[in-house]
Design an enzyme around this catalytic site. Structure first.
Site, PDB file in Angstrom:
ATOM      1  N   CYS A  69      39.068  -9.827   0.631  1.00 27.62           N
ATOM      2  CA  CYS A  69      40.526  -9.782   0.451  1.00 27.62           C
ATOM      3  C   CYS A  69      41.128  -8.396   0.632  1.00 27.62           C
ATOM      4  O   CYS A  69      42.354  -8.255   0.671  1.00 27.62           O
ATOM      5  CB  CYS A  69      40.909 -10.327  -0.924  1.00 27.62           C
ATOM      6  SG  CYS A  69      40.445  -9.253  -2.301  1.00 27.62           S
ATOM      7  N   LYS A  74      -5.775 -22.179  -8.605  1.00 29.20           N
ATOM      8  CA  LYS A  74      -4.626 -22.770  -9.309  1.00 29.20           C
ATOM      9  C   LYS A  74      -3.648 -23.277  -8.246  1.00 29.20           C
ATOM     10  O   LYS A  74      -2.978 -22.495  -7.587  1.00 29.20           O
ATOM     11  CB  LYS A  74      -3.955 -21.737 -10.214  1.00 29.20           C
ATOM     12  CG  LYS A  74      -2.803 -22.303 -11.035  1.00 29.20           C
ATOM     13  CD  LYS A  74      -2.248 -21.233 -11.978  1.00 29.20           C
ATOM     14  CE  LYS A  74      -1.127 -21.807 -12.828  1.00 29.20           C
ATOM     15  NZ  LYS A  74       0.036 -22.210 -12.035  1.00 29.20           N
ATOM     16  N   GLU A 114     -11.652 -22.021 -10.508  1.00 31.10           N
ATOM     17  CA  GLU A 114     -11.127 -22.822  -9.393  1.00 31.10           C
ATOM     18  C   GLU A 114      -9.716 -22.364  -9.060  1.00 31.10           C
ATOM     19  O   GLU A 114      -9.017 -21.807  -9.916  1.00 31.10           O
ATOM     20  CB  GLU A 114     -11.120 -24.303  -9.775  1.00 31.10           C
ATOM     21  CG  GLU A 114     -10.226 -24.602 -10.971  1.00 31.10           C
ATOM     22  CD  GLU A 114     -10.386 -26.002 -11.502  1.00 31.10           C
ATOM     23  OE1 GLU A 114     -10.191 -26.927 -10.706  1.00 31.10           O
ATOM     24  OE2 GLU A 114     -10.689 -26.157 -12.712  1.00 31.10           O
ATOM     25  N   CYS A 118      35.447  -6.428  -7.137  1.00 35.26           N
ATOM     26  CA  CYS A 118      36.759  -6.604  -6.513  1.00 35.26           C
ATOM     27  C   CYS A 118      37.798  -6.807  -7.606  1.00 35.26           C
ATOM     28  O   CYS A 118      37.576  -7.550  -8.558  1.00 35.26           O
ATOM     29  CB  CYS A 118      36.724  -7.814  -5.575  1.00 35.26           C
ATOM     30  SG  CYS A 118      38.342  -8.388  -5.049  1.00 35.26           S
ATOM     31  N   CYS A 159      41.650 -13.280  -4.233  1.00 31.51           N
ATOM     32  CA  CYS A 159      40.442 -13.108  -3.412  1.00 31.51           C
ATOM     33  C   CYS A 159      39.831 -14.481  -3.154  1.00 31.51           C
ATOM     34  O   CYS A 159      39.460 -15.195  -4.083  1.00 31.51           O
ATOM     35  CB  CYS A 159      39.440 -12.210  -4.132  1.00 31.51           C
ATOM     36  SG  CYS A 159      37.885 -11.998  -3.241  1.00 31.51           S
ATOM     37  N   ASP A 212      -0.450 -24.688  -6.472  1.00 31.97           N
ATOM     38  CA  ASP A 212       0.988 -24.566  -6.717  1.00 31.97           C
ATOM     39  C   ASP A 212       1.661 -25.875  -6.323  1.00 31.97           C
ATOM     40  O   ASP A 212       2.178 -26.034  -5.220  1.00 31.97           O
ATOM     41  CB  ASP A 212       1.564 -23.401  -5.914  1.00 31.97           C
ATOM     42  CG  ASP A 212       2.968 -23.041  -6.359  1.00 31.97           C
ATOM     43  OD1 ASP A 212       3.398 -23.533  -7.419  1.00 31.97           O
ATOM     44  OD2 ASP A 212       3.636 -22.262  -5.659  1.00 31.97           O
ATOM     45  N   CYS A 263      37.151  -4.721  -1.156  1.00 29.80           N
ATOM     46  CA  CYS A 263      36.533  -6.044  -1.040  1.00 29.80           C
ATOM     47  C   CYS A 263      36.522  -6.487   0.417  1.00 29.80           C
ATOM     48  O   CYS A 263      37.567  -6.475   1.077  1.00 29.80           O
ATOM     49  CB  CYS A 263      37.301  -7.048  -1.890  1.00 29.80           C
ATOM     50  SG  CYS A 263      36.723  -8.752  -1.701  1.00 29.80           S
ATOM     51  N   TYR A 273      -8.518 -32.302 -11.468  1.00 30.18           N
ATOM     52  CA  TYR A 273      -9.234 -31.206 -12.116  1.00 30.18           C
ATOM     53  C   TYR A 273      -9.313 -31.339 -13.648  1.00 30.18           C
ATOM     54  O   TYR A 273      -9.930 -30.510 -14.312  1.00 30.18           O
ATOM     55  CB  TYR A 273      -8.609 -29.854 -11.766  1.00 30.18           C
ATOM     56  CG  TYR A 273      -7.121 -29.747 -12.045  1.00 30.18           C
ATOM     57  CD1 TYR A 273      -6.627 -29.710 -13.338  1.00 30.18           C
ATOM     58  CD2 TYR A 273      -6.215 -29.664 -10.993  1.00 30.18           C
ATOM     59  CE1 TYR A 273      -5.269 -29.611 -13.589  1.00 30.18           C
ATOM     60  CE2 TYR A 273      -4.846 -29.563 -11.232  1.00 30.18           C
ATOM     61  CZ  TYR A 273      -4.388 -29.536 -12.539  1.00 30.18           C
ATOM     62  OH  TYR A 273      -3.038 -29.436 -12.779  1.00 30.18           O
ATOM     63  N   LYS A 308      -3.357 -14.952 -12.540  1.00 32.38           N
ATOM     64  CA  LYS A 308      -2.346 -15.045 -11.488  1.00 32.38           C
ATOM     65  C   LYS A 308      -2.581 -13.999 -10.398  1.00 32.38           C
ATOM     66  O   LYS A 308      -3.028 -12.881 -10.664  1.00 32.38           O
ATOM     67  CB  LYS A 308      -0.935 -14.858 -12.080  1.00 32.38           C
ATOM     68  CG  LYS A 308      -0.567 -15.872 -13.153  1.00 32.38           C
ATOM     69  CD  LYS A 308      -0.466 -17.277 -12.642  1.00 32.38           C
ATOM     70  CE  LYS A 308       0.817 -17.546 -11.901  1.00 32.38           C
ATOM     71  NZ  LYS A 308       2.000 -17.645 -12.752  1.00 32.38           N
ATOM     72  N   SER A 323       0.304 -26.299 -21.192  1.00 35.03           N
ATOM     73  CA  SER A 323       0.248 -25.271 -20.160  1.00 35.03           C
ATOM     74  C   SER A 323      -0.917 -24.330 -20.457  1.00 35.03           C
ATOM     75  O   SER A 323      -1.568 -24.436 -21.502  1.00 35.03           O
ATOM     76  CB  SER A 323       1.559 -24.490 -20.126  1.00 35.03           C
ATOM     77  OG  SER A 323       1.755 -23.824 -21.360  1.00 35.03           O
TER      78      SER A 323
END
Length: 718
Positions: free
Chosen positions: A435, A129, A127, A456, A462, A131, A432, A238, A326, A93
């Protein structure tokens, strides 16, 4: 107490070790979702924040670097659906940069490492990136022979048949190419093709896809190559892996060669010398981003000279000669049409904003999480104000929506100029919505701090909690019932036929019996069949006997995760002893309460949650019916009599050769030892395999006993 939000320089070594363990597990979980299943559940920005937190902790505490640290690994383990392919050269990476200062530091670091002054003599490529899904395509004697995903960086998935369906990828290369060529790049789906596919899915009444990246990845992992062919996937080349000979001596030259060989390459790639030019190109690409027919999430910079790349070399998981700059998350304006409340398994009431549909980063956004009651008011989890007081979120407000990391939408702020005069503050429900039970915000008796989440109190009565509880009950680390997934649970829960209805866990185990006398046969219902129903019944019956820790975990007691369940199972041995202890600890005092709190790893908050769970008569009644159908096995106790490692804390480090790390851990624990992930003064033994590093150094520094695998085996076998 959690140290999640604490400054790194304020943490003790014990707190840092605990947080590094949490981060390793959390990042591994998200890696598996993103790389293995193409189903990310957090944003790229949140993921990057986790990685930066991990890196900062390791920088301050290098002796705590774990064998399973995210800084040592790339991606996730390959799927078992496709055969594995070992990469001839690892697919690493890239480190990320997020600001102009980060980019300046990257360039300065390159010059510094090479012993040069920053005189703009080193060229860089820049260049977009892409996705998409990283791919390595191998050619031998000009013919495509193998295509594999990144996987964990070392081993990927064989998707050769599917790659052959992508028209942009040549099956044969021109004459004269090297005998072995590995082309690396990104498989992606064009935005226009993605929108067309979703229109087709809507017309057919099928569920639409979330975004182009996940759709491309899912399309490439189809078992039927015809499905892949229908998805119109594309490719940008690339990089490269193994090459019999290098056709160029620069990054730019290599990519141009790929173009000559018939591969598509990105036309926005440039060769630049100065930081100013690099950043200017980043801005240019950012301006073009909305008009591109493919998703990008940044710009990649690489040292152009291959000779310099070789001199710069690699860190453990990334090259020194490249970085990914990024983009910030994309934002848009839209209107909050309604605020609704969702109820989760633990009873948490989570507000969700229903938005007027708006396209952000190529994806139509209609919902955004509002997290909790305080977030609506502009207050963060630590009580800090994240928006001005008057910027509370109201129905009808115009808001700024951000797809953080281009995945999960969130509301950043309110556009006050557009707020209607009669807009009313949102009143968070005190009961809630499912219920009608009271919904409360618990107060920590020790700290006096009020929980940011309102819950709740209905428990199993519930319906919302009951559904989520059932899904937890059948999950992988609980009962793990094959054929009973989320969709099937919803089907059985909502069914009004008594012979098919499952609303509590015991009813799972009475399903087959109820079906025997029913006219409505499950095998005749769409989505089921005689074979699949038979397999479902078999899977259910397989779980009529189950490990005690799985049984406890499956109950869904708040704060009781898999590790805590194992501690409880080992401490009490049988379910009867565990349940009796919970009943006797009800007054929150006395011997049973003291013993519960004395279990290492069980704090007062967890203990109180367990006792409160068993105080609820409905919970006890459901468990009683469950025990009529299921037998929790007695927990295996560590063999401590005569064990030379009973009660000792052991750390394994380096590459173990005689057993896997899981095997080593299980064996040590079975002998009564505690296995830790880091070395401290409390460590008794460090078992070091080849490649042991900082942990071994730390052990020697502290005077901790160290041994190799053979010595360890001799110790525990003697």
């Amino acid at each position: 107490m959690s140290t999640e939000g604490s400054a790194v320089d304020t943490l003790t070594i014990e707190e840092a070790a605990a947080e590094l363990e949490r981060l390793a597990k959390e990042i591994a979980h998200h890696d598996a979702l993103y790389h293995g299943k193409d189903q990310p559940e957090i944003s790229d920005a949140d993921y990057d924040a986790l990685k930066r937190r991990n890196d900062a902790l390791e920088a301050r505490f290098p002796e705590l670097i774990r064998e399973d640290s995210p800084s040592r690994h790339v991606g996730a383990a390959p799927s078992v659906t496709f055969s594995p392919v070992v990469h001839a050269r690892p697919m690493l990476s890239l480190d990320n940069t997020f600001s102009q200062e980060d980019v300046q530091d990257f360039v300065a670091g390159v010059y510094r490492f090479l012993g040069r002054l920053p005189d703009q003599s080193i060229a860089f490529t820049a260049e977009p990136k892409i996705d998409g899904l990283s791919m390595s395509i191998r050619y031998e004697n000009g013919r495509l022979v193998t295509a594999a995903t990144r996987g964990d960086g070392t081993t990927g998935e064989n998707v050769t048949a599917n790659i052959r369906t992508i028209a942009e990828i040549p099956n044969e290369l021109p004459k004269g190419v090297p005998a072995v060529v590995e082309i690396r790049g990104e498989v992606y789906m064009a935005k226009s093709d993605f929108l067309a596919l979703n229109r087709q899915m809507e017309a057919e009444g099928k569920q639409t896809y979330v975004n182009p990246r996940n759709t491309a990845a899912g399309s490439l992992r189809q078992l039927d190559a015809k499905v892949t062919a229908s998805r119109k996937l594309k490719f940008f080349a690339y990089a490269w892996g193994e090459m019999a000979e290098m056709p160029a001596d620069t990054q730019f030259g290599m990519v141009q060669t790929f173009k000559d060989w018939g591969f598509p390459v990105n036309p926005l790639m440039k060769r630049l010398n100065s930081v100013a030019d690099i950043l200017a190109h980043y801005d240019e690409i950012g301006l073009e981003r909305p008009d591109l027919d493919y998703d990008i999430d940044g710009v990649v910079y690489k040292v152009d000279s291959l000779e310099l790349q070789q001199r710069l070399g690699f860190r453990s998981r990334s090259p020194r000669w490249a970085t990914a700059h990024k983009f910030p998350a994309e934002q848009a304006f839209t209107e909050v049409e309604k605020i609704e409340i969702q109820v989760g398994r633990t009873g948490a009431l989570t507000p969700v904003a229903r938005l007027k549909p708006i396209t952000v980063g190529g994806v139509v956004v209609t919902n955004a999480t509002l997290h909790n009651e305080d977030y609506i008011k502009g207050i963060g989890n630590s009580g800090e104000r994240i928006r001005p007081e008057e910027h509370d979120i109201r129905e009808g407000d115009t808001v700024i929506v951000q797809r953080a990391g281009d995945v999960i939408p969130q509301i950043l702020d309110v556009v006050m100029e557009k707020r209607a005069a009669d807009a009313r503050s949102y009143e968070f429900p005190k009961t809630c919505p499912v219920c009608g039970s009271h919904a409360v915000r618990e107060v920590n008796e020790k700290t006096g701090k009020t929980d940011s989440v309102r819950r709740c109190t209905g428990g199993f009565i519930c319906r919302a909690q009951a559904t989520e509880h059932l899904k937890h009950f059948v999950s992988r680390n609980a009962f793990d019932i094959e054929g009973l997934g989320s969709k099937q649970v919803d089907f059985f829960f909502e069914n009004e036929d008594p012979s098919l209805q499952i609303r509590t866990a015991p009813e799972i185990f009475t399903l087959e019996k109820r079906q025997q006398d029913s006219l409505t046969k499950l095998e005749n219902i769409d989505g089921f069949g005689k074979v699949s129903v038979g397999k479902l019944y078999a899977a259910i019956n397989e779980r009529r006997s189950i490990a005690l820790h799985r049984f406890i975990y499956a109950l869904g007691i708040r704060h009781v995760g898999e590790t805590t369940a194992k501690l409880l199972a080992r401490s009490y041995g049988t379910y009867e002893a565990f349940a009796t202890a919970m009943k006797e600890a009800a007054p929150l005092s006395g011997e049973a309460w003291t013993d519960l709190n004395a279990i290492e790893g069980i704090g007062e908050v967890v203990a109180r949650a367990m006792v409160e769970f068993y105080k609820e008569p409905r919970n006890v009644e459901v468990i009683g019916r469950l025990l009529d159908e299921v037998t929790p096995a007695e927990a295996e106790q560590p063999v401590t009599a005569g064990s030379p490692v009973a009660g000792k804390t052991v750390v394994f480090t380096g590459s173990l050769e005689k057993f896997t790390r899981d095997e080593a851990k299980a064996r040590a624990e079975s002998l009564g030892a505690k296995v830790a992930g880091s070395v401290s003064k409390k460590t008794d033994i460090v078992v070091a395999g080849p490649g042991a590093g900082s942990k071994l150094d730390k052990a020697r520094e502290l005077g901790v006993q160290t041994m190799d695998e053979d010595e360890w085996l001799a110790l525990i076998s003697g």
